[in-house]
Design a protein around this motif. Sequence first.
Motif, mmCIF file in Angstrom:
data_model
loop_
_atom_site.group_PDB
_atom_site.id
_atom_site.type_symbol
_atom_site.label_atom_id
_atom_site.label_comp_id
_atom_site.label_asym_id
_atom_site.label_seq_id
_atom_site.Cartn_x
_atom_site.Cartn_y
_atom_site.Cartn_z
ATOM 1 N N GLU A 143 0.838 -1.200 0.000
ATOM 2 C CA GLU A 143 0.000 0.000 0.000
ATOM 3 C C GLU A 143 0.870 1.247 0.000
ATOM 4 N N ALA A 144 1.897 1.206 0.869
ATOM 5 C CA ALA A 144 2.798 2.349 0.914
ATOM 6 C C ALA A 144 3.533 2.506 -0.412
ATOM 7 N N ARG A 145 3.899 1.364 -1.049
ATOM 8 C CA ARG A 145 4.604 1.410 -2.349
ATOM 9 C C ARG A 145 3.701 2.021 -3.417
ATOM 10 N N ALA A 146 2.429 1.589 -3.362
ATOM 11 C CA ALA A 146 1.500 2.112 -4.365
ATOM 12 C C ALA A 146 1.306 3.609 -4.210
ATOM 13 N N ARG A 147 1.183 4.033 -2.979
ATOM 14 C CA ARG A 147 1.012 5.469 -2.737
ATOM 15 C C ARG A 147 2.238 6.239 -3.214
ATOM 16 N N ALA A 148 3.433 5.661 -2.922
ATOM 17 C CA ALA A 148 4.673 6.324 -3.335
ATOM 18 C C ALA A 148 4.761 6.406 -4.857
ATOM 19 N N GLU A 149 4.374 5.289 -5.564
ATOM 20 C CA GLU A 149 4.443 5.285 -7.030
ATOM 21 C C GLU A 149 3.446 6.282 -7.611
ATOM 22 N N GLY A 150 2.220 6.328 -6.990
ATOM 23 C CA GLY A 150 1.216 7.262 -7.481
ATOM 24 C C GLY A 150 1.667 8.695 -7.342
ATOM 25 N N LEU A 151 2.233 9.041 -6.184
ATOM 26 C CA LEU A 151 2.702 10.400 -5.946
ATOM 27 C C LEU A 151 3.826 10.743 -6.911
ATOM 28 N N THR A 152 4.720 9.759 -7.139
ATOM 29 C CA THR A 152 5.847 10.014 -8.037
ATOM 30 C C THR A 152 5.349 10.270 -9.462
ATOM 31 N N GLY A 153 4.341 9.471 -9.877
ATOM 32 C CA GLY A 153 3.786 9.663 -11.237
ATOM 33 C C GLY A 153 3.153 11.028 -11.392
ATOM 34 N N GLN A 154 2.402 11.446 -10.407
ATOM 35 C CA GLN A 154 1.739 12.748 -10.489
ATOM 36 C C GLN A 154 2.772 13.871 -10.568
ATOM 37 N N GLU A 184 8.491 27.672 -10.316
ATOM 38 C CA GLU A 184 7.513 26.658 -9.904
ATOM 39 C C GLU A 184 8.056 25.259 -10.187
ATOM 40 N N LEU A 185 8.791 25.158 -11.316
ATOM 41 C CA LEU A 185 9.385 23.867 -11.686
ATOM 42 C C LEU A 185 10.411 23.422 -10.635
ATOM 43 N N GLU A 186 11.183 24.368 -10.121
ATOM 44 C CA GLU A 186 12.201 24.016 -9.111
ATOM 45 C C GLU A 186 11.542 23.368 -7.901
ATOM 46 N N GLY A 187 10.381 23.914 -7.453
ATOM 47 C CA GLY A 187 9.680 23.350 -6.296
ATOM 48 C C GLY A 187 9.151 21.968 -6.577
ATOM 49 N N ARG A 188 8.528 21.790 -7.785
ATOM 50 C CA ARG A 188 7.978 20.475 -8.117
ATOM 51 C C ARG A 188 9.096 19.460 -8.297
ATOM 52 N N GLN A 189 10.207 19.882 -8.862
ATOM 53 C CA GLN A 189 11.331 18.954 -9.077
ATOM 54 C C GLN A 189 11.888 18.467 -7.728
ATOM 55 N N ALA A 190 11.941 19.381 -6.757
ATOM 56 C CA ALA A 190 12.439 18.993 -5.429
ATOM 57 C C ALA A 190 11.525 17.956 -4.801
ATOM 58 N N LEU A 191 10.202 18.160 -4.923
ATOM 59 C CA LEU A 191 9.258 17.185 -4.387
ATOM 60 C C LEU A 191 9.396 15.856 -5.099
ATOM 61 N N LEU A 192 9.621 15.901 -6.431
ATOM 62 C CA LEU A 192 9.781 14.667 -7.208
ATOM 63 C C LEU A 192 11.031 13.910 -6.771
ATOM 64 N N ASP A 193 12.113 14.645 -6.578
ATOM 65 C CA ASP A 193 13.361 13.989 -6.139
ATOM 66 C C ASP A 193 13.164 13.293 -4.797
ATOM 67 N N GLN A 194 12.432 13.927 -3.895
ATOM 68 C CA GLN A 194 12.179 13.344 -2.567
ATOM 69 C C GLN A 194 11.304 12.097 -2.682
ATOM 70 N N ALA A 195 10.298 12.180 -3.546
ATOM 71 C CA ALA A 195 9.401 11.022 -3.738
ATOM 72 C C ALA A 195 10.160 9.857 -4.357
#
Length: 409
Positions: free
Chosen positions: A348-359, A389-400
């Motif tokens: 479940e945690a993996r699925a949530r992580a994959e979903g967040l990463t895809g978004q 705005e891209l810098e912020g989203r990229q940082a979140l993506l790297d963390q995910a």
Amino acid sequence: MSSDPWGRVDETGTVYVRTADGEKVVGSWQAGSPEEALAYFERKYEGLVVEIGLLEKRVKTTDLSAKDALAAVEHLREQVDAHHAVGDLDALRARLDKLVELVEARREERKAQRAKQSDEARSAKEALVAEAEELAQSDQWRAAGERLRALVDTWKGLPRLDRKSDDELWHRFSHARSAFSKRRKQHFAQLDAQREEARRTKERLVAEAEALSNSTDWGPTAARYRDLMAEWKAAGRAQREHEDDLWNRFRGAQDVFFAARSSVFAERDAEQAENLKLKEELAEEAEKLLPIRDLKAARAAFRSVNERWEAIGHVPRDARPRVEGRMHAVERAIQEAEEAEWRRTNPEARARAEGLTGQLQAAVDKLRSQIEQARAQGNNAKADKLEKELEGRQALLDQALKGLQEFGG
């Protein structure tokens, strides 16, 4: 007729003596010659000389009273004035007059001396009274009592004053002694009452101490003995004939308890020292499981060590944090490894992580496309805004993405 410088005998046998007031008849002599008559009365004169000489010596060298001395002078003067002797009777009168002057002078000296002695005695007795009145207020019962007895002895050795003065001073002196005796009696009566109360209190404390002596409830009983000791000290002293016996019983009861406790504690300390040695060996065995490579094997090995640990009794209190801390460190390492494994294998945690990463990846891709389009249209301001705005989203993506890697993805 016969004569000499101080007397003569006439033809009729009458004897005369010469004086400043003229001749005086001494007596009549018919038994012998005139020379024998003069010799007889001259011996009478010598007798008076000797008596006067003896009286002068007594007055000068003894404590003959003035009254007795003057009586003796008067007796001799009567003999001289009777003219029954031949000699220088005027000289004898002069010696007697001087003797009277000497006696009077001695009487005045003695009177002055008695007055001086009386003044000294008065001053001494007044000082004794003042000291006695001060001592009457003292609480130094033994020292003050002994001093008052010494003052009485001193008083008895002093001369008496006139009756009125002596009686007044003695009344004050006696009153001071009585006041002190009354206060001392009251003090010791109160002290006796206090000591009797202390005896009853200590009897009760001894009874409780003896009842507790065989207790094995070590902590509470030791605390109660401390309370009993505080009560003992607060109770004060009992009578001397009871105090030592009560204390020996009280202390003896404590000694029985604390000796038994010491024996038990000594055995416990030896047992706990051995327990500490065993637990240190187990802690060393547990520490060899670090770092955790095979979680399942490490968990089983630690469980085995912990079961043996729990089977061992207490260790010394001061060593407990150190040796238990070593085991807790190994236990925490295993728990952390378990948590990491759980996170890695939780679907479940993996699925949530994959979903967040895809978004987040889609959002990043969209922003890049919008930036390229804005640059192509020459709208650099919009492009710059989108890049922030891209810098912020990229940082979140790297963390995910990093979180996803923990699941092995």
